[in-house]
Design a protein around this motif. Structure first.
Motif, PDB file in Angstrom:
ATOM      1  N   VAL B 114     -23.971  27.754 -60.523  1.00 17.07           N
ATOM      2  CA  VAL B 114     -23.844  26.277 -60.861  1.00 17.07           C
ATOM      3  C   VAL B 114     -22.603  25.934 -61.647  1.00 17.07           C
ATOM      4  O   VAL B 114     -22.274  24.651 -61.492  1.00 17.07           O
ATOM      5  N   PHE B 115     -22.013  26.972 -61.879  1.00 15.04           N
ATOM      6  CA  PHE B 115     -21.115  26.407 -63.003  1.00 15.04           C
ATOM      7  C   PHE B 115     -19.537  26.262 -62.403  1.00 15.04           C
ATOM      8  O   PHE B 115     -19.268  27.227 -61.770  1.00 15.04           O
ATOM      9  N   TYR B 120     -15.339  25.047 -67.686  1.00 12.84           N
ATOM     10  CA  TYR B 120     -15.916  26.483 -68.514  1.00 12.84           C
ATOM     11  C   TYR B 120     -15.010  27.707 -68.447  1.00 12.84           C
ATOM     12  O   TYR B 120     -14.423  27.937 -67.301  1.00 12.84           O
ATOM     13  N   ARG B 127     -17.311  33.538 -71.973  1.00 22.00           N
ATOM     14  CA  ARG B 127     -17.844  33.158 -70.731  1.00 22.00           C
ATOM     15  C   ARG B 127     -19.004  31.753 -70.898  1.00 22.00           C
ATOM     16  O   ARG B 127     -19.951  32.050 -71.664  1.00 22.00           O
ATOM     17  N   GLY B 128     -18.653  30.902 -70.042  1.00 19.81           N
ATOM     18  CA  GLY B 128     -19.507  29.731 -70.289  1.00 19.81           C
ATOM     19  C   GLY B 128     -19.181  28.656 -71.429  1.00 19.81           C
ATOM     20  O   GLY B 128     -19.580  27.703 -71.401  1.00 19.81           O
ATOM     21  N   HIS B 129     -18.218  28.950 -72.390  1.00 18.16           N
ATOM     22  CA  HIS B 129     -17.857  27.943 -73.061  1.00 18.16           C
ATOM     23  C   HIS B 129     -16.814  26.838 -72.545  1.00 18.16           C
ATOM     24  O   HIS B 129     -16.294  27.123 -71.617  1.00 18.16           O
ATOM     25  N   TRP B 130     -17.031  25.740 -73.364  1.00 13.98           N
ATOM     26  CA  TRP B 130     -15.931  24.568 -72.707  1.00 13.98           C
ATOM     27  C   TRP B 130     -14.334  25.069 -72.812  1.00 13.98           C
ATOM     28  O   TRP B 130     -14.045  25.875 -73.855  1.00 13.98           O
ATOM     29  N   GLY B 135     -13.976  20.208 -73.125  1.00 16.56           N
ATOM     30  CA  GLY B 135     -15.114  19.438 -73.522  1.00 16.56           C
ATOM     31  C   GLY B 135     -14.900  18.177 -74.317  1.00 16.56           C
ATOM     32  O   GLY B 135     -13.960  17.417 -74.376  1.00 16.56           O
ATOM     33  N   PRO B 136     -16.002  17.527 -74.653  1.00 14.45           N
ATOM     34  CA  PRO B 136     -15.830  16.435 -75.276  1.00 14.45           C
ATOM     35  C   PRO B 136     -15.199  16.472 -76.702  1.00 14.45           C
ATOM     36  O   PRO B 136     -15.188  17.379 -77.251  1.00 14.45           O
ATOM     37  N   HIS B 137     -14.632  15.224 -76.942  1.00 17.56           N
ATOM     38  CA  HIS B 137     -13.681  15.191 -77.924  1.00 17.56           C
ATOM     39  C   HIS B 137     -14.125  14.142 -79.166  1.00 17.56           C
ATOM     40  O   HIS B 137     -14.607  14.496 -80.343  1.00 17.56           O
ATOM     41  N   HIS B 200     -24.675  16.836 -61.513  1.00 20.99           N
ATOM     42  CA  HIS B 200     -24.101  17.397 -63.287  1.00 20.99           C
ATOM     43  C   HIS B 200     -22.520  17.455 -62.914  1.00 20.99           C
ATOM     44  O   HIS B 200     -21.621  17.269 -63.843  1.00 20.99           O
ATOM     45  N   LEU B 204     -19.840  15.724 -65.436  1.00 15.58           N
ATOM     46  CA  LEU B 204     -18.665  16.228 -66.232  1.00 15.58           C
ATOM     47  C   LEU B 204     -17.416  15.351 -65.980  1.00 15.58           C
ATOM     48  O   LEU B 204     -16.842  15.242 -66.888  1.00 15.58           O
ATOM     49  N   ARG B 207     -17.696  11.818 -67.325  1.00 14.25           N
ATOM     50  CA  ARG B 207     -17.444  11.907 -68.820  1.00 14.25           C
ATOM     51  C   ARG B 207     -15.913  12.031 -69.341  1.00 14.25           C
ATOM     52  O   ARG B 207     -15.587  11.268 -69.840  1.00 14.25           O
TER      53      ARG B 207
END
Lengths: 102, 216
Positions: B114-115, B120, B127-130, B135-137, B200, B204, B207
């Motif tokens: 999915v990712f 990410y 792994r999998g972190h923004w 990512g959002p600020h 999704h 992303l 946003r």
């Protein structure tokens, strides 16, 4: 080192932890689906620990509400977009021609 | 006759008269007034969804032509405007489908993975972190205080326009036309899980785009 009665449980729980990618997917997935107990719990735990994903969830909520405004925007009469006069007359002509042809 | 029997008779009479009357006004179809009456409405409806005025004009024109062709089928059950809008909706779904199949590049093809590597990290400990900057600020996507509605609308259509075409088609169908998932999957020929991945990914990007635009 002795392993207490909760050890296995803690190992199990830490394996269940999800990362931001999965969490952010679940955030949009839950809009239309009921999350299962495990997914729901994983997401809760992730949101508890991750401030970025908390922000993300809030921003997605805002995105949805502003899209709602966007949808409503043109359903009432006072809408700003107008058909340009040239296009209007062109289409009128076409409609009239088609009407007369029959 | 008096009393109860009379009352029953009167009620019966009223009821039968009411039954003879058509219970809603008949809608007539008057193509000569279409453009002046519904042109602007249909145009705004279309431009919200295609973000391009010449394309929107073409769609409105096609709608009127299709309406003329099909006007024998107009039953007068609904108002003319509703009827024309339903034709317009079909046309817009067709443009979404065209948009969806236009380019080869395909999003959300792998149902399991999915990712999105654009957003990410993929190296192991994180792994999998923004990714930094993805990512959002800010706490809030929208600036607090007076919200310029006009501007918000502009940014939303701008950001939808900047999405990859496949994502834009799926996202617009879901969030603007509010079609249900089954319809979207049928029209675009994708599976439900595929659709959710695409939505999704679209979110992303939306946003990110909105946040960027508001910060500047």
């Amino acid at each position: 080192m002795t392993k207490g009665p909760g050890y296995r449980f803690m190992v199990y729980m830490s394996k269940q932890m999800i990362a931001c990618d999965e969490a952010s997917f679940l955030i949009s997935y839950r809009e239309d689906h009921r999350l299962g107990l495990r997914k729901w719990w994983n997401l809760k735990m992730h949101l508890l620990s991750c401030h970025l994903c908390r922000k993300y969830a809030r921003q997605i909520g805002e995105l949805n509400s502003s899209l709602e405004v966007y949808r409503e925007h043109c359903s009432h009469e006072s809408c700003e977009h107008h058909l340009s006069p040239e296009a209007g007359s062109r289409i009128t002509k076409l409609v009239k021609r088609d009407l007369n042809a029959k | 006759m008096h009393g109860r029997a009379l009352r029953i008779c009167i009620l019966y009479e009223i009821d039968s008269r009411r039954r003879q009357m058509p219970d809603r006004e008949e809608h007539k179809i008057e193509p000569q007034h279409w453009v002046e009456r519904y042109g602007d409405y249909l145009f705004s409806y279309a431009i919200m969804r295609v973000n391009d005025s010449s394309k929107a004009e073409d769609i409105v024109q096609e709608t009127f032509m299709a309406g003329l062709k099909a006007r024998e089928q107009f039953r007068g059950e609904s108002a003319e405007r509703t009827w024309l809008t339903s034709i317009l909706k079909r046309k817009i779904i067709d443009t979404y489908r065209k948009k969806y199949t236009s380019k080869e590049l395909n999003f959300g093809e792998h149902e399991e993975t999915v990712f999105d590597g654009d957003f990410y990290r993929s190296e192991e400990p994180f792994r999998g972190h923004w990714l930094d900057g993805k990512g959002p600020h800010s706490n809030s996507l929208l600036p607090d205080g007076e919200l310029e509605q006009q501007e918000l609308m502009k940014f939303i259509s701008l950001c939808i326009d900047q999405l990859p075409p496949q994502l834009a088609a799926a996202f617009a169908m879901k969030m603007i036309d509010e079609e249900d998932s089954a319809t979207i999957c049928k029209e675009l020929g994708i599976t439900a899980s595929n659709l959710w991945v695409m939505l999704h990914r679209a979110r992303l990007r939306m946003r990110e785009c909105l946040e960027k635009n508001w910060l500047n």
